[in-house]
Design a protein around this motif. Structure first.
Motif, PDB file in Angstrom:
ATOM      1  N   TRP A 117      -4.887   4.718   1.833  1.00 11.12           N
ATOM      2  CA  TRP A 117      -4.255   3.701   1.816  1.00 11.12           C
ATOM      3  C   TRP A 117      -4.635   3.108   0.347  1.00 11.12           C
ATOM      4  O   TRP A 117      -5.501   2.023   0.614  1.00 11.12           O
ATOM      5  CB  TRP A 117      -3.445   3.439   3.166  1.00 11.12           C
ATOM      6  N   LEU A 118      -3.766   3.009  -0.452  1.00 10.63           N
ATOM      7  CA  LEU A 118      -4.389   2.342  -1.910  1.00 10.63           C
ATOM      8  C   LEU A 118      -3.385   1.244  -2.631  1.00 10.63           C
ATOM      9  O   LEU A 118      -1.988   1.990  -2.321  1.00 10.63           O
ATOM     10  CB  LEU A 118      -4.492   3.161  -2.538  1.00 10.63           C
ATOM     11  N   PRO A 119      -3.609   0.373  -2.878  1.00 10.63           N
ATOM     12  CA  PRO A 119      -2.798  -0.331  -3.637  1.00 10.63           C
ATOM     13  C   PRO A 119      -1.436  -0.067  -4.898  1.00 10.63           C
ATOM     14  O   PRO A 119      -2.158   0.487  -5.123  1.00 10.63           O
ATOM     15  CB  PRO A 119      -3.679  -2.229  -3.573  1.00 10.63           C
ATOM     16  N   LEU A 160       0.763  -1.221   0.278  1.00 11.38           N
ATOM     17  CA  LEU A 160       0.139   0.204  -0.352  1.00 11.38           C
ATOM     18  C   LEU A 160       1.023   1.458  -0.412  1.00 11.38           C
ATOM     19  O   LEU A 160       2.254   1.327   0.911  1.00 11.38           O
ATOM     20  CB  LEU A 160      -0.733  -0.419   0.850  1.00 11.38           C
ATOM     21  N   GLU A 161       0.138   2.311  -0.450  1.00 13.34           N
ATOM     22  CA  GLU A 161       0.720   3.951  -0.162  1.00 13.34           C
ATOM     23  C   GLU A 161      -0.368   4.494   0.072  1.00 13.34           C
ATOM     24  O   GLU A 161      -1.496   4.304  -0.487  1.00 13.34           O
ATOM     25  CB  GLU A 161       1.402   3.766  -1.858  1.00 13.34           C
ATOM     26  N   GLU A 162       0.224   5.704   0.703  1.00 14.96           N
ATOM     27  CA  GLU A 162      -0.766   6.212   1.218  1.00 14.96           C
ATOM     28  C   GLU A 162      -1.385   7.807  -0.131  1.00 14.96           C
ATOM     29  O   GLU A 162      -0.609   8.185  -0.802  1.00 14.96           O
ATOM     30  CB  GLU A 162      -0.737   7.225   2.861  1.00 14.96           C
ATOM     31  N   ASP A 181       1.384   1.886   9.653  1.00 16.12           N
ATOM     32  CA  ASP A 181      -0.034   2.674   9.919  1.00 16.12           C
ATOM     33  C   ASP A 181      -0.428   3.885  11.036  1.00 16.12           C
ATOM     34  O   ASP A 181      -0.201   3.088  11.667  1.00 16.12           O
ATOM     35  CB  ASP A 181      -0.519   1.726   9.435  1.00 16.12           C
ATOM     36  N   PRO A 182      -1.048   4.979  10.716  1.00 16.73           N
ATOM     37  CA  PRO A 182      -0.924   5.608  11.929  1.00 16.73           C
ATOM     38  C   PRO A 182      -2.562   5.415  12.506  1.00 16.73           C
ATOM     39  O   PRO A 182      -2.753   5.481  13.411  1.00 16.73           O
ATOM     40  CB  PRO A 182      -1.714   7.250  11.077  1.00 16.73           C
ATOM     41  N   ASP A 183      -3.577   4.261  12.263  1.00 13.92           N
ATOM     42  CA  ASP A 183      -4.203   3.946  12.290  1.00 13.92           C
ATOM     43  C   ASP A 183      -4.252   2.975  13.424  1.00 13.92           C
ATOM     44  O   ASP A 183      -4.169   2.089  12.756  1.00 13.92           O
ATOM     45  CB  ASP A 183      -5.448   3.957  11.653  1.00 13.92           C
ATOM     46  N   ALA A 184      -5.021   2.713  14.968  1.00 10.19           N
ATOM     47  CA  ALA A 184      -5.439   1.743  15.176  1.00 10.19           C
ATOM     48  C   ALA A 184      -6.307   0.791  13.933  1.00 10.19           C
ATOM     49  O   ALA A 184      -7.210   1.160  14.084  1.00 10.19           O
ATOM     50  CB  ALA A 184      -6.002   2.070  17.065  1.00 10.19           C
TER      51      ALA A 184
END
Lengths: 339, 311
Positions: free
Chosen positions: A179-181, A162-164, B84-87
């Motif tokens: 976050w997408l593939p 993934l990348e943001e 990843d910033p989210d829990a």
């Protein structure tokens, strides 16, 4: 460009004046985006020719190659040579007897033309919304055999790297990024290949709604509830404006009416609908189903924001006219409380 | 907990999994480059469950636990992946893996990480729905929105799979009696499909009963075992759910066979078909689909025991 009718000129001046007046109070970025979208819509109407949408008859899937050849030729044989092409069918869920997914026969036919046209790589990718096991989905639906025959790999977008990605269009939603593939973000040429069907929340599910499948379950879960919490039309618009597929090809050989996107009934519509303006393709496909695109929230907004054309007079249909293939699809069951 | 094995199929699988571990101790889902928490925790659990006990495997277990400790957030939760910033729901997987690692390897020093993880996982949660929303949910989805399970992401609705894994993690960490676990069991009871199994979490939508899925059905049944329900009672009172598992026996997919294999092993049900599917789909190199994630699940499908659920 031609001359601008006086009434329209007044509209532009009014819009411009209102826009300039609103800038100081539109501190929020989404309001400014909304405003620029409205201006863009007017600008596109003024400067761009009508969108070209191809409608080709294809009575059954045994004629998929012939049907796809006609579509491909009518589209002017899109330039994919040397490019990495990602085909995103609708693989939302497979249940025998329910035509919810894009036909493997049509996907296979498209792969053939992409290869002929010199695509450097063809990948078929999706992330099912209702099951964690895409292998089961791909195998049971017959897509697996098709891909094996063509030597094309399937990427399960639910488990991809993934990348943001900042959301280009974020009209009043709480999400500023997703976050997408990587498979989708690194595509040189993205094709959204949905089924022609109704949808119980959104009215229709076509090439724009099909983009929900790229949102990864590993991060957002199944059935991708974040997009619902964020607002379905808002999420559709944000994904579309961010990803901007290069081409939409709608499998309307057998469509789905009633309780789509999964539990509806088959309709033998016998068409393939395609074009590079996905909004215009979806608007035309909606008309083929007997649905006014202006009654579909996300299509109406997409048109108003200049993401594509939905008005009949701004869409040039090539091939079979809409009136010759239009049906009246049974509507999804009523949602009693209007949500 | 550890049971030594001389099963050559399992040994090949474990050897492949160990060979694919990243230097940071994590695993990818498939052929990607990013380590995710779910496949890493599943890999850790698979190695612990496999009974393979050589030095390389022991080292891989230590490194996997190290990855999970290094990626734990200060509040005790995990994102879905490093950075990843989210829990995330994957916190339950990590808590489950580390809870078993803490038990079998006290020298790892991961007990405090487990405590923090379970404190986060079991913190009280209240659904803040209006009466109108509760009634609308009842009408459209036939669900009781007052019931509390676990979401995929904080702030979202709650669903069957994250609820099931969270119950298992809590039980594996010795905290099955906590209120959230009891609430989770009630949540699962409310989400049963008409055919007796479970799907993602909507047994009914607008005007239709939806089908169950063998994966969620297996996960929910494992959760009920973890929560302390008697095996015989589950087999008797959840007969329809068991039928969903049994009837999926010929599914040729390793992921589905793995989950059904885990549940049938723990419930002491016939599972020759799942075993056959798993062994017939194992690659020559020992993996399943060349995927660390699928391989870890397949190992669990061939070696799951009730003590790994804290039961």
């Amino acid at each position: 460009m031609g001359t601008i009718p006086r009434r329209r000129m007044l509209r532009y001046l009014l819009l411009g004046g209102v826009g300039l007046g609103l800038v100081p109070i539109c501190a929020r970025r989404d309001q400014l985006r909304l405003l620029s979208g409205l201006a863009r819509a007017e600008w596109r109407k003024l400067t761009e020719p009508p969108a070209r949408v191809v409608i080709t008859r294809c009575a059954e899937y045994s004629q998929a190659v012939e049907g796809m050849r006609e579509v491909w030729d009518q589209l002017g044989q899109p330039s994919v040579a040397g490019r990495r092409v990602v085909v995103k069918p609708n693989m939302v869920h497979y249940l025998p007897g329910y035509p919810a997914i894009t036909s493997p026969a049509l996907v296979g036919a498209l792969i053939g033309f992409l290869r002929e046209a010199g695509a450097a790589e063809v990948v078929v990718a999706d992330g099912g919304s209702f099951t964690r096991d895409s292998y089961r989905l791909v195998t049971a639906s017959g897509l697996g055999k098709t891909l094996d025959r063509h030597g094309v790999r399937f990427v399960d977008l639910n488990y991809d790297d993934l990348e943001e990605v900042p959301l280009a269009g974020n009209y009043g939603s709480r999400l500023s990024s997703l976050w997408l593939p990587r498979t989708i973000m690194e595509a040189d040429f993205l094709i959204s290949m949905p089924k022609l069907k109704t949808h119980h929340w959104e009215g229709v599910s076509l090439s724009l709604k099909n983009l929900f499948g790229v949102v990864p379950g590993s991060k957002y879960g199944w059935p991708k509830n974040t997009l619902h919490v964020n607002g379905i039309p808002q999420s559709i618009l944000a994904l579309y404006e961010t990803l901007r597929p290069d081409l939409a090809i709608v499998d309307g050989v057998v469509g789905m009416e009633g309780d789509g996107p999964v539990y509806g009934s088959a309709v033998n519509t016998g068409v393939i609908i395609a074009g590079c303006d996905c909004v215009a393709v979806d608007a035309t496909a909606a008309r083929v189903m007997g649905v006014d695109p202006a009654s579909v929230g996300h299509l109406k907004s997409a048109g108003a924001l200049g993401l594509g054309f939905i008005e009949e007079e701004r869409i040039r249909v090539v091939g079979t006219p809409v009136r010759e293939v239009a049906r009246t699809f049974a509507r999804p069951p009523a949602v009693q409380d209007g949500t | 907990m550890r049971q030594r094995t001389r099963d050559p199929d399992l040994e090949r699988a474990v050897s492949w999994l160990v060979s694919r571990q990243r230097t940071d101790g994590g695993w990818t889902y498939y052929a990607g480059e990013m380590a995710f928490v779910e496949p890493t925790a599943a890999g850790l659990l698979a190695l612990l469950a496999s009974g393979v006990d050589d030095q390389q495997t022991a080292e891989a277990v230590r490194r996997a636990a190290g990855f999970l400790c290094a990626t734990q957030r200060p509040d005790g939760a995990w994102g879905a992946f490093a950075g990843d910033p989210d829990a995330s729901w994957a916190s339950a997987w990590a808590a489950w893996g580390l809870a078993l690692a803490a038990e079998s390897h006290p020298d790892f020093g991961v007990a405090s990480a487990v405590t923090r993880a379970l404190d986060w996982l079991l913190a009280p949660l209240h659904n803040e729905y209006s009466q109108e929303e509760i009634e609308s949910t009842k009408r459209r989805l036939r669900l009781d929105a007052n019931l509390v399970g676990w979401p995929w992401l904080e702030g979202d609705a709650q669903w069957v799979f994250p609820t099931s894994i969270s119950i298992i993690a809590s039980a594996a960490g010795g905290r099955r009696e906590e209120q959230r676990v009891r609430q989770g069991v009630r949540f699962l009871a409310d989400r049963v499909c008409k055919d007796g199994g479970w799907n993602f979490g909507n047994p009914f939508m607008i005007d239709k009963y939806l089908h169950s899925d063998p994966i969620e059905t297996a996960a929910a049944l494992l959760a009920l075992v973890a929560a302390g329900e008697e095996l015989a009672a589950i087999r008797r009172e959840r007969r329809d759910a068991v039928s969903v598992l049994i009837s999926s026996g010929k599914e040729p997919s390793p992921i589905t066979a793995a989950w059904v294999g885990m549940a049938t092993r723990v419930l002491d049900l016939p599972n020759d078909e799942q075993r056959e599917v798993l062994l017939s789909t194992q690659e020559a190199d020992g993996s399943w689909q060349s995927s660390p994630y699928v391989t870890a699940l397949a190992i669990l499908g061939l070696s799951m025991r009730s003590d790994l659920l804290g039961a």
